[in-house]
Scaffold this motif. Sequence first.
Motif, mmCIF file in Angstrom:
data_model
loop_
_atom_site.group_PDB
_atom_site.id
_atom_site.type_symbol
_atom_site.label_atom_id
_atom_site.label_comp_id
_atom_site.label_asym_id
_atom_site.label_seq_id
_atom_site.Cartn_x
_atom_site.Cartn_y
_atom_site.Cartn_z
ATOM 1 N N ASP A 25 28.611 29.772 19.257
ATOM 2 C CA ASP A 25 29.469 29.801 20.445
ATOM 3 C C ASP A 25 30.610 30.785 20.192
ATOM 4 N N VAL A 26 30.689 31.835 21.012
ATOM 5 C CA VAL A 26 31.652 32.916 20.795
ATOM 6 C C VAL A 26 32.340 33.265 22.106
ATOM 7 N N VAL A 27 33.632 33.542 22.029
ATOM 8 C CA VAL A 27 34.379 34.124 23.147
ATOM 9 C C VAL A 27 35.093 35.355 22.623
ATOM 10 N N LEU A 28 34.875 36.485 23.285
ATOM 11 C CA LEU A 28 35.586 37.709 22.930
ATOM 12 C C LEU A 28 36.861 37.821 23.748
ATOM 13 N N VAL A 29 37.901 38.383 23.143
ATOM 14 C CA VAL A 29 39.155 38.643 23.849
ATOM 15 C C VAL A 29 39.386 40.154 23.823
ATOM 16 N N ALA A 30 39.449 40.740 24.997
ATOM 17 C CA ALA A 30 39.629 42.189 25.111
ATOM 18 C C ALA A 30 40.505 42.478 26.310
ATOM 19 N N ARG A 31 40.884 43.735 26.460
ATOM 20 C CA ARG A 31 41.755 44.116 27.567
ATOM 21 C C ARG A 31 41.316 45.445 28.152
ATOM 22 N N GLY A 32 41.840 45.744 29.337
ATOM 23 C CA GLY A 32 41.633 47.049 29.946
ATOM 24 C C GLY A 32 40.187 47.357 30.233
ATOM 25 N N ALA A 33 39.828 48.625 30.044
ATOM 26 C CA ALA A 33 38.477 49.078 30.361
ATOM 27 C C ALA A 33 37.429 48.390 29.497
ATOM 28 N N HIS A 34 37.791 48.083 28.250
ATOM 29 C CA HIS A 34 36.843 47.396 27.364
ATOM 30 C C HIS A 34 36.520 46.007 27.911
ATOM 31 N N TYR A 35 37.543 45.280 28.338
ATOM 32 C CA TYR A 35 37.315 43.967 28.957
ATOM 33 C C TYR A 35 36.423 44.090 30.183
ATOM 34 N N GLU A 36 36.703 45.039 31.046
ATOM 35 C CA GLU A 36 35.917 45.191 32.270
ATOM 36 C C GLU A 36 34.460 45.489 31.949
ATOM 37 N N ALA A 37 34.227 46.360 30.969
ATOM 38 C CA ALA A 37 32.850 46.687 30.601
ATOM 39 C C ALA A 37 32.135 45.481 30.001
#
Length: 336
Positions: A25-37
């Motif tokens: 079970d994994v959740v990634l945390v990202a922002r900006g264009a990386h999050y959107e992709a």
Amino acid sequence: MRYIIVGAGAVGGAIGGRLHEAGHDVVLVARGAHYEALRTDGLRLTTSTGTLALPVPVVDSPQAVTLRRGDVLVLAVKAQHTEAALREWAARPVTGERHGATAGETIPLVCAQNGVENERLALRRFGRVYGMCVVLPAAHLSAGTVVARCAPYTGALVLGRYPAGIDATARGLAADLESAHMLAPLAPEVMRWKYAKLLANLAQTVEALCGSAAEGAAAQVTEWARTEGTAVLKAAGLDRASPAEMAELRNGKVEAPAQPDGQQALGSSWQSLARKAGSIEADHINGEIALLGRMYGVPTPVNETLTRLANTAALEGREPGELDADRLRELVAAAR
């Protein structure tokens, strides 16, 4: 355990992607264009066997995920962003614990990062901190993609409780990582591995500035930086894993393939300049040697100069490899 990967770049994306692929079970945390992709198309993780399209859940802030008992925070941001990330996550409430319990009080936090300052910062806010010496050559240069082609293991992640020890949580983490194409040896003195990696990483700033740290003038600057680093660690009485131990960790286990068409596998500092990130990790790599040098009376003009030049390059948006290696040697030699 559920793994919340804070910073889904090269290292965080590779670890999170491999754990997800293995059924964890994994959740990634990202922002900006990386999050959107990531939100739209999932994580595209290229490994030694091909490119995986992984629909890993992703959020863009601590407020977007409900923490619960059994979660593990894996901090994989660059060291210059550690303090801000710790502030954001430490006070988050945790369900399944006593009323009012926070992440800092109950959630284990793993520092999957370069440098040696992150664990100290984390221990101010989190009661259960784990150090991780990351040997995981990986690249994140475009939104939604991570490349980690080493084999037969994607990476070697030496793990231990900070400041020292091994406990049941560390053993559980290691077992999960081993199930996910990662080598995860346990080390009761994990920081000696991280100091060895710090010494190796002094070359990353040279590489970012010149495009290489292994040839000609750039190699000489790298040697000067590491000579200073070795003297500083000795003066400070800081133990580190030997070159033989570091080689044994990787040789035959975490091997990088030949790069196609002359491409190079370049380090995270080079990638920071390539992505125009606006900051670079030099303060916590070469700058760490400068700090220790000032504390223990060891001159460190080479690492001080490299830190200053790298920070300037990041702030001014310069391209990686823009500085001529002979010119770098001249600048460093003038400071010695």
